[in-house]
Design a protein around this motif. Structure first.
Motif, PDB file in Angstrom:
ATOM      1  N   MET A 247       1.002  -1.152   0.048  1.00 58.66           N
ATOM      2  CA  MET A 247       0.103  -0.271   0.034  1.00 58.66           C
ATOM      3  C   MET A 247       1.028   1.208  -0.017  1.00 58.66           C
ATOM      4  SD  MET A 247      -2.856  -1.009   2.820  1.00 58.66           S
ATOM      5  CE  MET A 247      -3.704  -2.676   2.939  1.00 58.66           C
ATOM      6  N   GLY A 248       0.443   2.276  -0.501  1.00 54.15           N
ATOM      7  CA  GLY A 248       1.068   3.752  -0.487  1.00 54.15           C
ATOM      8  C   GLY A 248      -0.021   4.556  -0.691  1.00 54.15           C
ATOM      9  N   SER A 249       0.642   5.882  -0.245  1.00 54.47           N
ATOM     10  CA  SER A 249      -0.446   7.108  -0.190  1.00 54.47           C
ATOM     11  C   SER A 249       0.185   8.269  -1.118  1.00 54.47           C
ATOM     12  CB  SER A 249      -0.717   7.552   1.372  1.00 54.47           C
ATOM     13  OG  SER A 249       0.584   8.205   1.569  1.00 54.47           O
ATOM     14  N   VAL A 250      -0.731   9.092  -1.581  1.00 55.13           N
ATOM     15  CA  VAL A 250      -0.315  10.182  -2.462  1.00 55.13           C
ATOM     16  C   VAL A 250      -1.022  11.393  -2.078  1.00 55.13           C
ATOM     17  CG1 VAL A 250       0.770   9.028  -4.216  1.00 55.13           C
ATOM     18  CG2 VAL A 250      -1.556   9.537  -4.338  1.00 55.13           C
ATOM     19  N   SER A 251      -0.867  12.761  -2.319  1.00 55.47           N
ATOM     20  CA  SER A 251      -1.642  13.707  -2.162  1.00 55.47           C
ATOM     21  C   SER A 251      -1.563  14.724  -3.110  1.00 55.47           C
ATOM     22  CB  SER A 251      -1.396  14.469  -0.761  1.00 55.47           C
ATOM     23  OG  SER A 251      -0.035  14.846  -0.622  1.00 55.47           O
ATOM     24  N   GLY A 252      -2.457  15.518  -3.346  1.00 58.21           N
ATOM     25  CA  GLY A 252      -2.669  16.487  -4.345  1.00 58.21           C
ATOM     26  C   GLY A 252      -2.417  16.225  -5.867  1.00 58.21           C
ATOM     27  N   LEU A 253      -2.699  15.055  -6.319  1.00 60.91           N
ATOM     28  CA  LEU A 253      -2.754  14.476  -7.645  1.00 60.91           C
ATOM     29  C   LEU A 253      -3.976  14.683  -8.323  1.00 60.91           C
ATOM     30  CD1 LEU A 253      -0.228  11.331  -7.552  1.00 60.91           C
ATOM     31  CD2 LEU A 253       0.307  13.703  -7.998  1.00 60.91           C
ATOM     32  N   SER A 254      -3.738  14.891  -9.739  1.00 58.88           N
ATOM     33  CA  SER A 254      -5.169  14.739 -10.464  1.00 58.88           C
ATOM     34  C   SER A 254      -5.519  13.416 -10.538  1.00 58.88           C
ATOM     35  CB  SER A 254      -4.907  15.570 -11.851  1.00 58.88           C
ATOM     36  OG  SER A 254      -3.967  14.650 -12.704  1.00 58.88           O
ATOM     37  N   VAL A 255      -6.689  13.329 -11.349  1.00 58.67           N
ATOM     38  CA  VAL A 255      -7.305  11.919 -11.528  1.00 58.67           C
ATOM     39  C   VAL A 255      -6.286  11.252 -12.428  1.00 58.67           C
ATOM     40  CG1 VAL A 255      -9.123  10.531 -12.449  1.00 58.67           C
ATOM     41  CG2 VAL A 255      -9.543  12.443 -11.034  1.00 58.67           C
ATOM     42  N   ASP A 256      -5.916  11.910 -13.483  1.00 61.17           N
ATOM     43  CA  ASP A 256      -4.879  11.124 -14.732  1.00 61.17           C
ATOM     44  C   ASP A 256      -3.715  10.900 -13.925  1.00 61.17           C
ATOM     45  OD1 ASP A 256      -7.157  11.272 -16.383  1.00 61.17           O
ATOM     46  OD2 ASP A 256      -6.117  13.584 -17.245  1.00 61.17           O
ATOM     47  N   GLU A 257      -3.254  11.710 -13.009  1.00 62.42           N
ATOM     48  CA  GLU A 257      -1.982  11.353 -12.394  1.00 62.42           C
ATOM     49  C   GLU A 257      -2.180  10.227 -11.371  1.00 62.42           C
ATOM     50  OE1 GLU A 257       0.173  15.763 -12.281  1.00 62.42           O
ATOM     51  OE2 GLU A 257      -1.237  15.059 -10.716  1.00 62.42           O
ATOM     52  N   ILE A 258      -3.015  10.052 -10.672  1.00 63.60           N
ATOM     53  CA  ILE A 258      -3.466   8.795  -9.877  1.00 63.60           C
ATOM     54  C   ILE A 258      -3.472   7.604 -10.643  1.00 63.60           C
ATOM     55  CG2 ILE A 258      -5.272   7.628  -8.388  1.00 63.60           C
ATOM     56  CD1 ILE A 258      -5.819  10.639  -7.319  1.00 63.60           C
ATOM     57  N   PHE A 280     -16.739  20.445  -3.967  1.00 66.62           N
ATOM     58  CA  PHE A 280     -17.276  19.576  -4.851  1.00 66.62           C
ATOM     59  C   PHE A 280     -18.136  20.478  -5.785  1.00 66.62           C
ATOM     60  CE2 PHE A 280     -17.948  15.360  -2.571  1.00 66.62           C
ATOM     61  CZ  PHE A 280     -17.471  14.716  -3.689  1.00 66.62           C
ATOM     62  N   GLY A 281     -18.194  19.973  -6.767  1.00 62.76           N
ATOM     63  CA  GLY A 281     -19.178  20.544  -8.275  1.00 62.76           C
ATOM     64  C   GLY A 281     -19.038  19.676  -9.026  1.00 62.76           C
ATOM     65  N   GLU A 282     -19.557  20.180 -10.276  1.00 68.71           N
ATOM     66  CA  GLU A 282     -19.818  19.256 -11.516  1.00 68.71           C
ATOM     67  C   GLU A 282     -18.526  18.501 -11.963  1.00 68.71           C
ATOM     68  OE1 GLU A 282     -21.780  21.015 -14.441  1.00 68.71           O
ATOM     69  OE2 GLU A 282     -23.600  21.289 -13.394  1.00 68.71           O
ATOM     70  N   LYS A 283     -17.330  19.290 -11.798  1.00 70.31           N
ATOM     71  CA  LYS A 283     -16.012  18.807 -12.361  1.00 70.31           C
ATOM     72  C   LYS A 283     -15.600  17.687 -11.267  1.00 70.31           C
ATOM     73  CE  LYS A 283     -14.135  22.665 -14.827  1.00 70.31           C
ATOM     74  NZ  LYS A 283     -13.150  23.775 -14.962  1.00 70.31           N
ATOM     75  N   GLN A 284     -15.786  18.062 -10.038  1.00 65.71           N
ATOM     76  CA  GLN A 284     -15.353  17.008  -8.874  1.00 65.71           C
ATOM     77  C   GLN A 284     -16.326  15.696  -9.102  1.00 65.71           C
ATOM     78  OE1 GLN A 284     -12.927  16.628  -7.220  1.00 65.71           O
ATOM     79  NE2 GLN A 284     -12.962  16.934  -5.276  1.00 65.71           N
ATOM     80  N   ALA A 285     -17.354  15.722  -9.459  1.00 62.46           N
ATOM     81  CA  ALA A 285     -18.249  14.634  -9.370  1.00 62.46           C
ATOM     82  C   ALA A 285     -18.010  13.946 -10.745  1.00 62.46           C
ATOM     83  CB  ALA A 285     -19.780  15.107  -9.651  1.00 62.46           C
ATOM     84  N   GLU A 286     -17.337  14.486 -11.855  1.00 61.13           N
ATOM     85  CA  GLU A 286     -17.080  13.694 -13.076  1.00 61.13           C
ATOM     86  C   GLU A 286     -15.672  13.089 -12.666  1.00 61.13           C
ATOM     87  OE1 GLU A 286     -16.698  16.575 -16.037  1.00 61.13           O
ATOM     88  OE2 GLU A 286     -18.752  17.131 -16.280  1.00 61.13           O
ATOM     89  N   ALA A 287     -14.849  13.789 -12.042  1.00 60.63           N
ATOM     90  CA  ALA A 287     -13.427  13.147 -11.435  1.00 60.63           C
ATOM     91  C   ALA A 287     -13.609  11.994 -10.739  1.00 60.63           C
ATOM     92  CB  ALA A 287     -12.616  14.273 -10.387  1.00 60.63           C
ATOM     93  N   ILE A 288     -14.813  11.909  -9.737  1.00 61.51           N
ATOM     94  CA  ILE A 288     -15.038  10.863  -8.785  1.00 61.51           C
ATOM     95  C   ILE A 288     -15.619   9.616  -9.796  1.00 61.51           C
ATOM     96  CG2 ILE A 288     -16.555   9.732  -7.193  1.00 61.51           C
ATOM     97  CD1 ILE A 288     -14.464  11.702  -5.984  1.00 61.51           C
ATOM     98  N   GLN A 289     -16.497   9.843 -10.778  1.00 65.23           N
ATOM     99  CA  GLN A 289     -17.054   8.877 -11.657  1.00 65.23           C
ATOM    100  C   GLN A 289     -15.836   8.429 -12.362  1.00 65.23           C
ATOM    101  OE1 GLN A 289     -20.156  10.313 -13.886  1.00 65.23           O
ATOM    102  NE2 GLN A 289     -20.634   8.316 -14.438  1.00 65.23           N
ATOM    103  N   LYS A 290     -14.708   9.035 -12.750  1.00 67.38           N
ATOM    104  CA  LYS A 290     -13.487   8.536 -13.521  1.00 67.38           C
ATOM    105  C   LYS A 290     -12.853   7.447 -12.759  1.00 67.38           C
ATOM    106  CE  LYS A 290     -12.807  12.236 -16.895  1.00 67.38           C
ATOM    107  NZ  LYS A 290     -11.681  13.372 -17.227  1.00 67.38           N
ATOM    108  N   LEU A 291     -12.623   7.860 -11.354  1.00 67.07           N
ATOM    109  CA  LEU A 291     -12.072   6.984 -10.433  1.00 67.07           C
ATOM    110  C   LEU A 291     -12.693   5.686 -10.005  1.00 67.07           C
ATOM    111  CD1 LEU A 291     -10.600   9.869  -7.908  1.00 67.07           C
ATOM    112  CD2 LEU A 291      -9.296   8.277  -9.538  1.00 67.07           C
ATOM    113  N   GLY A 292     -14.040   5.617 -10.635  1.00 65.21           N
ATOM    114  CA  GLY A 292     -14.712   4.306 -10.188  1.00 65.21           C
ATOM    115  C   GLY A 292     -14.340   3.044 -10.736  1.00 65.21           C
ATOM    116  N   HIS A 293     -13.589   3.205 -11.854  1.00 62.51           N
ATOM    117  CA  HIS A 293     -13.088   2.117 -12.437  1.00 62.51           C
ATOM    118  C   HIS A 293     -11.437   1.526 -11.540  1.00 62.51           C
ATOM    119  CE1 HIS A 293     -10.310   4.865 -14.772  1.00 62.51           C
ATOM    120  NE2 HIS A 293      -9.735   3.939 -14.766  1.00 62.51           N
ATOM    121  N   LEU A 294     -11.094   2.471 -10.837  1.00 63.36           N
ATOM    122  CA  LEU A 294      -9.974   2.018 -10.082  1.00 63.36           C
ATOM    123  C   LEU A 294     -10.531   1.749  -8.847  1.00 63.36           C
ATOM    124  CD1 LEU A 294      -7.874   5.206 -11.022  1.00 63.36           C
ATOM    125  CD2 LEU A 294      -7.925   3.101 -12.140  1.00 63.36           C
TER     126      LEU A 294
END
Length: 473
Positions: A247-258, A280-294
């Motif tokens: 396991m590892g942790s990171v901070s301050g990265l974008s969805v693509d960088e993660i 939170f907002g529309e962009k953040q909601a979209e980012a969460i949805q992109k992370l769903g497959h991870l």
């Protein structure tokens, strides 16, 4: 004439029923000449006639036609029935809550032994893994003092760590050791990635002791070192190590960088901050949805601001995709700077005489119960464990999303961290008119088990609700 009549009466008496001690005995005359049914020869003769042969064949044909019809019907039902979606690969770190105890002595007066004494408490919260430490020996910013295979005396001994491991295993709790090297100083990795060789040695040492995983913070720095592939190999080399996690942790990265870091590092679980509702907002909601497959490889660390109620954060933590990870004390809403040892005072709330302190204790007990209910749902509901994430509603101050899996019960989360009430008009292909309240921060308007409309879902300021509805086909 009378003699004849008497003889007939005597014969009749012999044929009549005699009752002795309540039992009835019937005498049946023999050789009366009465014939019942057909004889064997007669039956054989009749059975061979054309009429009976046709009847038997008709009944036989009807039987087989019926049998074939039922078989065909069963096959049609099986073929047309919706197939269950295959369950994704699940490891222990995907099955429930991870609990971080960064400061063992702050968590308990008795160091590692004290952590062992609190295993029942952790088990009641459905904790699946305990991220422990830092417990190794190092002095601030002094690489030459780093000893990753020893336990610092301030927290206990190696024997106590092994005892904790054994007792935790009995309760189904896995132990992960934090081996981040430079935690005492400003430089986590000493700006010298040759320390990765010591990490490699320590991973082998502790996994051979039976530890279930290794945790490393600031993973982006270590992943760039030449030793990283050999560290990875330790966790993939045998069947035994399939049950251990890197396991590892990171901070301050974008969805693509993660996403890139996950692919390059090959870690089993990458921890990042839980999304801040204030951002939170529309962009953040979209980012969460992109992370769903991870989500099978992604964990959310509990992170909250004083402006947002703790129970709202808890609902997000347990219903977003990924593994929920919290720090000791988050389950009762401890503020920054408060020691987790405060939690143990909650066991005797009636002894508190100060009205303000007593009210605080009661609130923390309520928060803890709320947290346990969420953890229980997260551990057993497939839609929350590994279901798809579907965005239903998003605004600068509110969010609603759906978690669904195949034919399992659906769960809908709605949160409003703003200072004004909000009305959400929710639409999706399988949304019913109403859903059932499972947990809510607004007991007055959204009581548990109440059915509420999804066409116009109203949420007050700083409120959140978790709803559910059954799969309808």
């Amino acid at each position: 004439m009378k003699d004849v009549e008497l003889k007939e009466v005597d014969q009749a008496k012999q044929l009549m029923t005699r009752e002795i001690n309540g039992c009835v005995k019937v005498t049946v005359p023999e050789n009366t000449g009465v014939k019942y049914g057909l004889s064997k020869d007669e039956l054989i003769k009749i059975a061979g006639t054309a009429g009976w042969i046709r009847t038997r064949w008709a009944l036989l044909v009807l039987f087989w036609l019926g049998w074939v019809g039922m078989l065909a019907g069963a096959i049609v039902i099986i073929v047309q029935a919706p197939r269950c979606k295959p369950i994704p690969e699940m490891n222990w770190w995907n099955e429930g809550l991870l609990y971080q105890i960064s400061d063992v002595n702050a968590f308990s007066d008795n160091g590692l032994k004290g952590v062992e004494e609190k295993l029942d408490y952790l088990s009641q919260m459905k904790v699946k893994g305990l991220v422990l430490g830092l417990t190794h020996i190092v002095k601030a910013d002094q690489l030459n003092t780093l000893d990753l295979t020893s336990v610092k005396p301030e927290v206990g001994t190696e024997n106590e760590l092994e005892s904790l491991l054994e007792e935790a295993h009995k309760k189904g709790i896995s132990i992960v050791l934090n081996l981040t090297p430079g935690y005492e100083g400003e430089s986590v990795w000493f700006h010298n990635l040759t320390v990765a060789e010591k990490i490699k040695e320590a991973c082998t040492y502790w996994l051979n002791k039976g530890l279930h995983g290794i945790f490393l913070s600031n993973l982006g720095d270590l992943e760039k070192s030449h030793s990283w592939p050999s560290i990875q190999a330790i966790f993939n080399q045998t069947d035994k190590t399939k049950k251990v996690a890197l396991m590892g942790s990171v901070s301050g990265l974008s969805v693509d960088e993660i996403s890139v870091l996950l692919n390059h590092s090959g870690v089993d679980l990458l921890l990042t901050e839980q999304p801040d509702p204030a951002k939170f907002g529309e962009k953040q909601a979209e980012a969460i949805q992109k992370l769903g497959h991870l989500q099978m490889s992604l964990g959310f660390l509990a992170f909250r601001t004083p402006a947002v109620p703790v129970r709202l954060f808890h609902i997000l933590l347990f219903t977003l995709p990924g593994t929920p990870v919290l720090n000791a004390g988050d389950e009762v809403g401890l503020k920054t700077g408060e020691k987790p040892q405060t939690m143990w005072d909650l066991k005797t709330p009636d002894e508190e005489t100060n009205a303000t302190a007593k009210a605080l204790q009661e609130e923390r007990i309520a928060v803890h119960n709320f947290f346990k209910a969420l953890s229980d749902l997260r551990g057993k509901e497939r839609s929350l464990l590994h279901g798809e994430y579907v965005s239903l509603y998003s605004s600068p101050t509110s969010l609603a999303f759906l978690r669904l899996w195949d034919q399992s019960e659906r769960f809908l989360t709605a949160v409003n961290w703003g200072t004004d009430s909000v009305t959400m008009k929710l639409t999706y292909s399988d949304l019913p008119a109403q859903a059932q309240v499972r947990l809510s921060t607004d007991a007055a308007n959204l009581a548990v088990d109440r059915m509420v409309s999804l066409q116009n879902l109203e949420l007050g300021p700083k409120q959140a609700v978790l709803l559910s509805y059954p799969y309808a086909g």
